[in-house]
Design a protein around this motif. Structure first.
Motif, PDB file in Angstrom:
ATOM      1  N   GLY A 440      58.538  -8.224  62.334  1.00 56.25           N
ATOM      2  CA  GLY A 440      59.223  -7.987  62.346  1.00 56.25           C
ATOM      3  C   GLY A 440      60.646  -7.269  62.218  1.00 56.25           C
ATOM      4  N   SER A 447      64.582  -7.105  57.789  1.00 57.62           N
ATOM      5  CA  SER A 447      64.263  -8.427  57.541  1.00 57.62           C
ATOM      6  C   SER A 447      63.246  -8.740  58.571  1.00 57.62           C
ATOM      7  CB  SER A 447      64.886  -9.230  57.545  1.00 57.62           C
ATOM      8  OG  SER A 447      66.030  -9.124  56.446  1.00 57.62           O
ATOM      9  N   SER A 448      62.220  -9.470  58.081  1.00 51.01           N
ATOM     10  CA  SER A 448      60.893 -10.061  58.838  1.00 51.01           C
ATOM     11  C   SER A 448      61.727 -11.530  59.332  1.00 51.01           C
ATOM     12  CB  SER A 448      59.694 -10.204  57.839  1.00 51.01           C
ATOM     13  OG  SER A 448      59.586  -8.234  57.506  1.00 51.01           O
ATOM     14  N   HIS A 473      62.670  -5.858  50.650  1.00 55.51           N
ATOM     15  CA  HIS A 473      63.249  -4.036  50.812  1.00 55.51           C
ATOM     16  C   HIS A 473      64.489  -3.437  52.001  1.00 55.51           C
ATOM     17  CE1 HIS A 473      59.955  -4.122  48.414  1.00 55.51           C
ATOM     18  NE2 HIS A 473      59.232  -4.777  49.222  1.00 55.51           N
ATOM     19  N   ALA A 477      61.492  -3.277  58.972  1.00 52.57           N
ATOM     20  CA  ALA A 477      60.210  -4.006  58.485  1.00 52.57           C
ATOM     21  C   ALA A 477      59.568  -3.753  59.831  1.00 52.57           C
ATOM     22  CB  ALA A 477      60.649  -5.011  57.570  1.00 52.57           C
ATOM     23  N   THR A 489      53.904  -7.947  54.715  1.00 45.19           N
ATOM     24  CA  THR A 489      54.886  -6.994  55.259  1.00 45.19           C
ATOM     25  C   THR A 489      55.105  -6.070  55.287  1.00 45.19           C
ATOM     26  OG1 THR A 489      56.571  -7.905  53.949  1.00 45.19           O
ATOM     27  CG2 THR A 489      56.713  -8.967  55.501  1.00 45.19           C
ATOM     28  N   TRP A 491      57.200  -2.404  55.352  1.00 48.21           N
ATOM     29  CA  TRP A 491      58.505  -1.869  54.692  1.00 48.21           C
ATOM     30  C   TRP A 491      59.308  -0.448  54.928  1.00 48.21           C
ATOM     31  CZ3 TRP A 491      62.186  -6.018  54.518  1.00 48.21           C
ATOM     32  CH2 TRP A 491      61.567  -7.528  54.257  1.00 48.21           C
ATOM     33  N   ASP A 492      59.739   0.320  55.623  1.00 47.94           N
ATOM     34  CA  ASP A 492      60.032   1.761  55.694  1.00 47.94           C
ATOM     35  C   ASP A 492      60.176   2.237  54.638  1.00 47.94           C
ATOM     36  OD1 ASP A 492      60.191   1.896  57.735  1.00 47.94           O
ATOM     37  OD2 ASP A 492      62.108   2.856  58.775  1.00 47.94           O
TER      38      ASP A 492
END
Length: 525
Positions: A440, A447-448, A473, A477, A489, A491-492
């Motif tokens: 992440g 980004s990942s 998003h 991540a 993945t 995301w917050d």
């Protein structure tokens, strides 16, 4: 999160073989790269009597394998001469050597074959590859996911069941199989093992139990079928960061925490059950001050004085495949990995001693990429297939460092991306085929990233490769994990996104990006 409860992020605010296919082309099968490679065959070396005459042993590969040649032949590191001297050499070294028909094999190292074109073809649908983590509290819609883990069956091609752990102590188990754009989001299986954020979640080898660790200083063992908690792990004095099942003993597992301790648990030992209830367990072994400094007598020195309240956290745990009694750990203070012998030893007073500290990394690889000071490790994973002899560690210096499993020696190469940033919550994951890593990233537009590590032992190959960025998003991540032919993945913003390799769709997205960005996200977008 409701008022009065500790924000788990605040708790860490101050801490931070197999045969190589042909190169990828239009007719290549992507899934042939995604499958887990077979284990390398163990070939028996012919005896001197069967070969005739005295023999000399010569090391000729990165696997430390040896072949014998007759005493009247000279010792050489030339691969073609070794192959001529020992007909079985090619069979023994097939997992690490790439041979081309009709071409000479005079080089002692196989050509570099990059699988990065496959990573660059990963795409994710904005309609059918999105899963939401719904809040259990009134007044909020979604909750941030902290960690995720695919079942062992999913990694070998079975139903892709993904366990997603959230900030509210909830675990959602969702089937991430490919669905149509108009199909509704599948129903989640809901478990509530904690009342605080969960920082790690792992399936046992039979995919019947889920182990979780949390900011509430506890670990929980949950039955997936009944959704009940069948074990509570009590023993840590700080937020628990990581957990690992022992692959050689199904009832054993280890946890590492902010208190600097590594605890070993046995689900079968009834006499170690705590007084809080029938499901309570106490550790059968404890390694205190696991990553503190070592004195002249070889013993670890627990922090004293003003540093007593800030022990060095344990951030990652990996069991050794070669030795079932060994456990490797990483810490938050530097890039040194340590190996422990978990076999019990009793003194004359019959008091159980702490596991022995066997060895550690000779050098800290995080120092060379920073301003002269060491940086901690955030997450560790072990390789499989072509990387089975390696350990990968994500550092606070925003790099992935590579270590040998046997000696914990760090290679001089590492993996990173110009946009890659890390914090204490970012996870690292290795693909089932052993060729790829995913991590992440932190930041407002987190980004990942994916990396090709199939040639991790080749310094020149590693330095020539760059990571592939995945944007989907906003916010960090954090959790990432691989299944047989997909990557998830977290995301917050409360979303979990699934990525899959699809060369045709990726080409369409690149050619008509303004139109396709409403329906798809893709690698390098």
């Amino acid at each position: 999160m409701s008022s009065g409860k500790l924000n788990p992020r605040g708790a860490f605010a101050e801490r931070t073989n197999l045969q190589i296919p042909e190169p990828l082309n239009a007719s290549s099968s992507i899934k042939s790269w995604l499958t887990t490679g077979p284990k390398r065959a163990q070939c028996k070396r012919p005896s001197n009597e069967s070969r005739g005459g005295d023999r000399k042993r010569v090391k000729i590969s990165s696997d430390d394998q040896e072949v014998t040649i007759s005493s009247d032949e000279y010792e050489s590191d030339n691969e073609a001469e070794m192959q001529h001297a020992d007909p079985q050499y090619r069979a023994r070294t097939a997992p690490w050597k790439l041979y081309t028909r009709g071409q000479s094999t005079s080089t002692s190292r196989r050509p570099f074959v990059s699988t990065q074109p496959i990573l660059q073809s990963f795409v994710s649908s904005n309609k059918s590859d999105i899963f939401r983590c719904h809040s259990i509290l009134d007044g909020s819609f979604l909750t941030p996911p902290y960690a995720c883990s695919y079942s062992h069956s999913a990694r070998s091609g079975g139903p892709p069941l993904l366990a997603v752990a959230t900030e509210q102590g909830t675990v959602y188990v969702v089937n991430t199989s490919k669905r149509k754009d108009w199909d509704p989001e599948p129903v989640h299986t809901l478990l509530q093992p904690h009342d605080n954020g969960i920082f790690d979640v792992k399936w046992n080898d039979s995919d019947t139990l889920l182990a979780t660790v949390s900011g509430d200083r506890l670990g929980r063992i949950s039955d997936f079928e009944t959704r009940y908690t069948v074990g509570t792990l009590r023993g840590h004095q700080g937020t628990v960061k990581c957990i690992s099942w022992d692959p050689a003993h199904r009832s054993l597992l280890s946890t590492g925490a902010r208190d600097g301790q590594v605890c070993i648990w046995d689900l079968r030992v009834a006499e170690n059950r705590a007084a809080e209830g029938p499901s309570g367990l106490s550790p059968v072994l404890t390694i205190s001050a696991a990553h503190e400094d070592v004195g002249l007598n070889g013993r670890r020195k627990p922090p004293k004085g003003k540093h007593t309240s800030v022990p060095k956290s344990v951030t990652g745990l990996i069991y050794s495949d070669a030795n079932p009694h060994q456990l490797m750990s990483s810490g938050s203070s530097d890039g040194i990995l340590r190996c422990w012998d978990l076999r019990l030893a009793k003194s004359r007073s019959t008091k159980v001693k702490e596991p022995s500290y066997l060895f550690s990394s000779p050098l800290d690889p995080t120092v060379g990429h920073t301003s002269g000071r060491p940086r901690g490790i955030i997450s560790v994973v072990d390789g499989t297939g072509p990387t089975a002899s390696l350990i990968f560690a994500l550092g606070a210096d925003s790099r992935i460092h590579t270590y040998t499993r046997d000696s914990l020696t760090a290679f001089g190469t590492s993996y990173t991306h110009e946009n890659m940033q890390t914090n204490f919550y970012i996870k690292l994951a290795a693909s089932p085929c052993g060729r790829w890593l995913a991590t992440g990233g932190s930041g407002i537009s987190g980004s990942s990233f994916m990396f090709d590590v199939s040639n991790a032992t080749r310094a020149s190959a590693c330095s020539a490769e760059t990571g592939v960025e995945l944007k989907g998003h906003t916010g960090d991540a954090g959790g990432v994990d691989w299944a047989h032919d997909m990557l998830s993945t977290c995301w917050d913003d409360g979303m979990v996104r699934v990525w899959r390799p699809d060369t045709e769709t990726h080409k369409k997205c690149v050619d008509r990006h303004e139109e396709q960005q409403w329906d798809w996200c893709w690698a390098g977008m």
